[in-house]
Design an enzyme around this catalytic site. Structure first.
Site, PDB file in Angstrom:
ATOM      1  N   ALA A  92       0.749  -1.261   0.069  1.00  0.00           N
ATOM      2  CA  ALA A  92       0.015   0.140  -0.015  1.00  0.00           C
ATOM      3  C   ALA A  92       0.827   1.185  -0.154  1.00  0.00           C
ATOM      4  CB  ALA A  92      -0.996  -0.066   1.327  1.00  0.00           C
ATOM      5  N   SER A 147       4.458   1.229  -1.026  1.00  0.00           N
ATOM      6  CA  SER A 147       5.475   0.792  -1.787  1.00  0.00           C
ATOM      7  C   SER A 147       5.505  -0.561  -2.688  1.00  0.00           C
ATOM      8  CB  SER A 147       6.941   0.808  -1.178  1.00  0.00           C
ATOM      9  OG  SER A 147       7.245  -0.241  -0.477  1.00  0.00           O
ATOM     10  N   HIS A 167      -3.077 -12.480  -3.335  1.00  0.00           N
ATOM     11  CA  HIS A 167      -3.326 -11.503  -2.124  1.00  0.00           C
ATOM     12  C   HIS A 167      -1.897 -11.426  -1.230  1.00  0.00           C
ATOM     13  CE1 HIS A 167      -5.421 -10.130   1.930  1.00  0.00           C
ATOM     14  NE2 HIS A 167      -4.636  -9.370   1.466  1.00  0.00           N
ATOM     15  N   ASP A 168      -1.274 -10.323  -0.869  1.00  0.00           N
ATOM     16  CA  ASP A 168      -0.044 -10.461  -0.279  1.00  0.00           C
ATOM     17  C   ASP A 168      -0.050 -11.159   1.068  1.00  0.00           C
ATOM     18  OD1 ASP A 168      -1.265  -8.312   0.927  1.00  0.00           O
ATOM     19  OD2 ASP A 168       0.173  -6.903   0.363  1.00  0.00           O
ATOM     20  N   THR A 169      -1.203 -11.152   1.649  1.00  0.00           N
ATOM     21  CA  THR A 169      -1.216 -11.876   2.860  1.00  0.00           C
ATOM     22  C   THR A 169      -1.306 -13.355   2.526  1.00  0.00           C
ATOM     23  OG1 THR A 169      -2.374  -9.940   3.873  1.00  0.00           O
ATOM     24  CG2 THR A 169      -2.315 -12.106   5.129  1.00  0.00           C
ATOM     25  N   ASN A 203      -8.387  -8.215  10.729  1.00  0.00           N
ATOM     26  CA  ASN A 203      -7.880  -7.115  10.173  1.00  0.00           C
ATOM     27  C   ASN A 203      -7.691  -6.277  11.480  1.00  0.00           C
ATOM     28  OD1 ASN A 203      -7.756  -8.166   7.663  1.00  0.00           O
ATOM     29  ND2 ASN A 203      -8.375  -6.482   6.654  1.00  0.00           N
ATOM     30  N   GLY A 226       6.924  -6.392   7.610  1.00  0.00           N
ATOM     31  CA  GLY A 226       7.708  -5.237   8.029  1.00  0.00           C
ATOM     32  C   GLY A 226       7.909  -5.155   9.445  1.00  0.00           C
TER      33      GLY A 226
END
Length: 482
Positions: free
Chosen positions: A15, A17, A236-238, A296, A402
């Site tokens: 969201a 980078s 989906h990155d998750t 979430n 991250g």
């Protein structure tokens, strides 16, 4: 290069980078390097908040050029957002950002047709105002939507531009609130009742499926020699990040940390009870038909927005000052939609503390400590609730993404949960992306084999819980939470 070692490009769009990473994978080797990183800066237009998807695509091309020759490309991104194409396959305007205000009040109009409890029982998706279902309902009366012949979720849109082929990858489709998590197919009844034409979506793909080859024009622009296949991953990155959780058994919880915190369990079947809906847990699909049962949480977005408001102070110094600030002096609900929009984050946190009768944090260090304590508390609640609702228990919490770099947050999460935290890998989404490609090409085996390779090759840090959890329970009670 040995024939048993191959290189894969992971296009990983977050969201804030995007990056193109290159993974070298062999039977006993997993090495990830960054080829190119580029910003992802939304643009506020007169009509609302939009993604600069053309800038993202340019960054992808530049990244593939920097990556050099690879054996395959995989693409993952954030969820729910999409681009609309006309009959010629041309993009109809920049995709709307999920933080745009257009979905305000839309959920209630949807629930008037399909009550919230029925919607959850059919799709298993938690309520979030930006779910694709609500975005589509909000867009229905627009001129752009009237001309749309195809809807592609963000990673599928990038894949289409790279290959000319259209598909809808299932793990990301499961975030639209239009998929039945029991069948892994569309929820045709929900779509019919709400007047949503599912023919807008391209055919479903699953992680590991072929997704085309790079077009001749892309090869020319990137300097790559074809054919270069594109492989569907957990787009989906998750989903990709959970695939890269380096668990050694099945009794684990995970927290995928970044702009958002996604905290929960990997299950074999969805939990579609009314109690689960009331607790706002979601059932999204993962690798091999697994279910990502998670909540979430607002995540490091809270700190990112404060740092921006403070003029980008040194983050290391800020975290060191926060580490010695009073613990649990004030906490906020990190899942509160009041923190969703950008802007004025320090003031909004202060307002929330004031409204709940807690001391108002004044310095950046105090605000930062409030945020990190609040995130750890939200992690605790999510892990506890997930176990209770799914009827299972865990021995360890894996933190990936991250937030792994934030040692204070990892330690506070261990303290709050009363469980060991294993932190790492940081680039979990890219690693999961690479591993699914490698598995599709026969270099690694099942999920357990993927996770063994991660455990052997990636740096991991273990945090043991300190003290008892009574003070965290007391903090939870201040927010009126169980």
């Amino acid at each position: 290069m040995s024939a048993l070692v191959k290189s894969y490009a992971a296009v990983d769009l977050g969201a804030s980078s995007g990056r193109v990473m290159v993974g070298r994978v062999g039977r006993h080797e997993l090495e990830l390097t960054e080829a190119h990183r580029f910003p992802n800066r939304p643009v506020r237009l007169p009509e609302g908040l939009r993604w600069d998807v053309l800038g993202l695509y340019a960054g992808v091309l530049e990244g593939l050029r920097a990556a050099g020759q690879v054996d395959s490309v995989g693409i993952d991104s954030w969820a729910v957002d999409y681009g609309l194409l006309d009959a010629d396959g041309a993009l109809l305007g920049n995709p709307v950002h999920y933080r745009d205000a257009r979905t305000e009040g839309v959920a209630e109009s949807v629930w008037a047709t399909v009550p919230a409890a029925e919607l959850y029982a059919a799709t298993g998706l938690q309520y979030a105002p930006f779910n694709t279902l609500y975005q589509l309902t909000a867009a229905r009366s627009s001129a752009q939507f009237a001309h749309a012949k195809r809807l592609l979720l963000i990673p599928d849109l990038i894949a289409y531009w790279l290959t000319g082929e259209q598909g809808t990858e299932l793990t990301n489709a499961s975030t639209t609130q239009l998929v039945d998590p029991r069948t892994g197919d569309w929820s045709y009844d929900v779509a019919a009742r709400l007047g949503i034409d599912l023919s807008l979506f391209a055919p479903l793909r699953r992680p590991g499926d072929p997704a085309g080859v790079l077009r001749a024009e892309v090869l020319e622009e990137t300097g790559l020699t074809g054919p270069v296949p594109v492989t569907a991953v957990g787009s989906h990155d998750t989903a990709s990040a959970v695939a890269a959780v380096p668990a050694t058994g099945e009794r684990f919880a995970y927290i995928c940390t970044g702009t958002w915190s996604l905290a929960g369990l990997e299950l074999g079947a969805p939990v579609l009870t009314e109690e689960s809906r009331a607790a706002n847990f979601t059932n999204e699909l993962g690798l091999d038909g697994t279910v990502r049962y998670l909540r979430n949480i607002m995540g490091l977005w809270l700190l990112q927005e404060c740092v921006r408001a403070w003029g980008e102070p040194d983050l290391g110094e800020l975290l060191r000052a926060a580490a010695v600030a009073p613990a649990l002096r004030s906490v906020v609900d990190a899942g509160d939609a009041a923190f969703l929009a950008p802007g004025r984050m320090p003031e909004r946190i202060a307002e929330a503390c004031r409204a709940s009768g807690q001391p108002v944090p004044e310095t950046p260090a105090e605000v930062t400590r409030c945020i990190l304590d609040s995130l750890a508390l939200a992690h605790r609640r999510a892990v506890e609730d997930a176990q209770r609702l799914a009827g299972t228990s865990v021995d360890v919490v894996h933190v990936v993404g991250g937030g792994v770099r934030n040692a204070l947050l990892c330690q506070l999460t261990a303290d709050a949960c009363g469980l060991p935290v294993v932190a790492g890998p940081t680039e979990a989404a890219a690693l999961g992306n690479v591993l699914v490609q490698a598995r599709a090409h026969g270099l690694v085996g099942d999920r357990a084999d993927m996770r063994r390779l991660l455990t052997r090759t990636q740096p991991l840090t273990r945090y043991e819980p300190r003290g008892d959890t009574a003070r965290w329970r007391a903090a939870q009670e201040r927010l009126g939470a169980r």
